[in-house]
Enzyme design. Structure first.
Site, mmCIF file in Angstrom:
data_model
loop_
_atom_site.group_PDB
_atom_site.id
_atom_site.type_symbol
_atom_site.label_atom_id
_atom_site.label_comp_id
_atom_site.label_asym_id
_atom_site.label_seq_id
_atom_site.Cartn_x
_atom_site.Cartn_y
_atom_site.Cartn_z
ATOM 1 N N ASP A 8 0.680 -0.917 0.051
ATOM 2 C CA ASP A 8 -0.274 0.055 -0.120
ATOM 3 C C ASP A 8 0.382 1.015 -0.577
ATOM 4 O OD1 ASP A 8 -2.730 1.504 0.227
ATOM 5 O OD2 ASP A 8 -3.054 0.574 1.745
ATOM 6 N N GLU A 10 0.226 5.004 1.526
ATOM 7 C CA GLU A 10 0.050 5.052 2.686
ATOM 8 C C GLU A 10 0.895 5.352 4.146
ATOM 9 O OE1 GLU A 10 -3.956 5.100 1.143
ATOM 10 O OE2 GLU A 10 -2.872 4.142 1.475
ATOM 11 N N HIS A 60 -2.266 -0.235 -3.866
ATOM 12 C CA HIS A 60 -3.026 1.121 -3.246
ATOM 13 C C HIS A 60 -4.247 1.877 -4.944
ATOM 14 C CE1 HIS A 60 -3.174 4.765 -2.047
ATOM 15 N NE2 HIS A 60 -2.805 5.784 -3.409
ATOM 16 N N HIS A 104 -1.717 0.700 7.049
ATOM 17 C CA HIS A 104 -1.665 2.446 7.505
ATOM 18 C C HIS A 104 -2.918 0.946 8.415
ATOM 19 C CE1 HIS A 104 -6.431 1.959 5.246
ATOM 20 N NE2 HIS A 104 -5.290 1.597 4.444
ATOM 21 N N HIS A 116 -7.675 5.235 7.483
ATOM 22 C CA HIS A 116 -8.965 4.304 6.786
ATOM 23 C C HIS A 116 -9.502 2.822 6.353
ATOM 24 C CE1 HIS A 116 -6.339 4.235 2.794
ATOM 25 N NE2 HIS A 116 -7.145 3.462 2.518
ATOM 26 N N GLU A 134 -7.086 -2.987 7.742
ATOM 27 C CA GLU A 134 -6.808 -3.670 6.266
ATOM 28 C C GLU A 134 -5.531 -5.192 7.015
ATOM 29 O OE1 GLU A 134 -5.209 -0.921 3.683
ATOM 30 O OE2 GLU A 134 -7.508 0.399 3.699
#
Length: 272
Positions: A8, A10, A60, A104, A116, A134
């Protein structure tokens, strides 16, 4: 050993803002390069410590961020959207371990860089009553295939979430969040040795690691930001409304519930 990397953006060491994570913004191209460099450091460390094959899934946004021309030539890359298993596309029982790079924290869990859960439309996702990030959601996909999560990198709260939700992954905090879009960061020359040390530790632990396998049947509970989103997910057979913004689905196994979660995200994608 065969290693699967879900990457990802972030949680990448130099990323702190939405300007960096969204295509079309001036800082995005820099972030793509940072992401590719960080993934390369993990790939290199994996091969240095016994990996024979590494597969990277770009996880991402539109999932075409990693620069293939800059990627370590020993790895293969799964790039682009739409992927049925999204951030875990390509996972199967042939892998020895999963690494999460640039992850994240879950939505609302703490002050974490751009926290998120899959999408900003989701306020909370629970599996069998447990709120998951996640890392937790994706780690259970790996667990369905009996593959353990051995490594995760991101800010300190991403690591905390993963350690709460998964079975003993090695965590490397590559930055320290001080707000949702602010962090203490360091030049990559300082970050790379930490990543390589963490990967080396993870590779040693793999033979003793257990996959995170969810107890069946698997109850999925999702709370959305607005009620229209919850209403649309009721188009899926078996989904029931718990409250104005929350729906519940019970699957025979984790993969079924995860696929329903993916379908919920597709159905709610155009609602504002």
């Amino acid at each position: 050993m065969k290693i699967y990397i879900s990457a990802d953006m972030e949680g990448i060491s130099g990323v702190v803002s939405m300007q960096q994570t969204e295509p079309g913004n001036s800082e995005y191209e820099r972030a793509r390069l940072m992401m590719t460099k960080e993934v390369n450091a993990v790939i290199e460390a994996a091969f240095d410590n016994g990996a024979k094959e590494v597969v990277v899934n770009d996880s991402h946004n539109n999932m075409d961020n990693i620069l293939i021309e800059e990627l370590d030539s020993r790895a293969s890359l799964i790039s682009g959207d739409r992927k049925p298993l999204s951030m875990m596309e390509g996972i199967d029982q042939s892998f020895d371990a999963v690494f999460f790079v640039g992850y994240h924290a879950r939505a609302g869990s703490s002050e974490s860089i751009i926290d998120h859960t899959y999408t900003f439309r989701v306020l909370e996702a629970k599996v069998n009553g447990k709120p998951l990030s996640e890392a937790g959601l994706n780690g259970r996909v790996a667990g369905y295939y009996h593959v353990p999560v051995a490594f995760i990198s991101g800010d300190q709260n991403a690591i905390r979430c993963a350690k709460e939700e998964l079975f003993e992954p090695v965590g490397v905090a590559v930055k320290k969040s001080v707000g949702r879009t602010a962090a203490i960061i360091h030049p990559f020359t300082q970050v790379a040795p930490k990543l390589k040390e963490g990967v080396a530790e993870a590779m040693k632990k793999i033979p003793k690691l257990k996959p995170t396998v969810e107890k069946e049947p698997v109850e999925l509970e999702v709370t959305f930001t607005i009620s229209d989103m919850a209403a649309m997910t009721e188009l899926i057979p078996g989904v029931t409304r718990k409250s104005a913004r929350t729906v519940v689905y019970t699957g025979r196994d984790y993969l079924e519930s995860f696929k329903v979660f993916r379908a919920m995200l597709v159905l709610t994608g155009g609602i504002k």
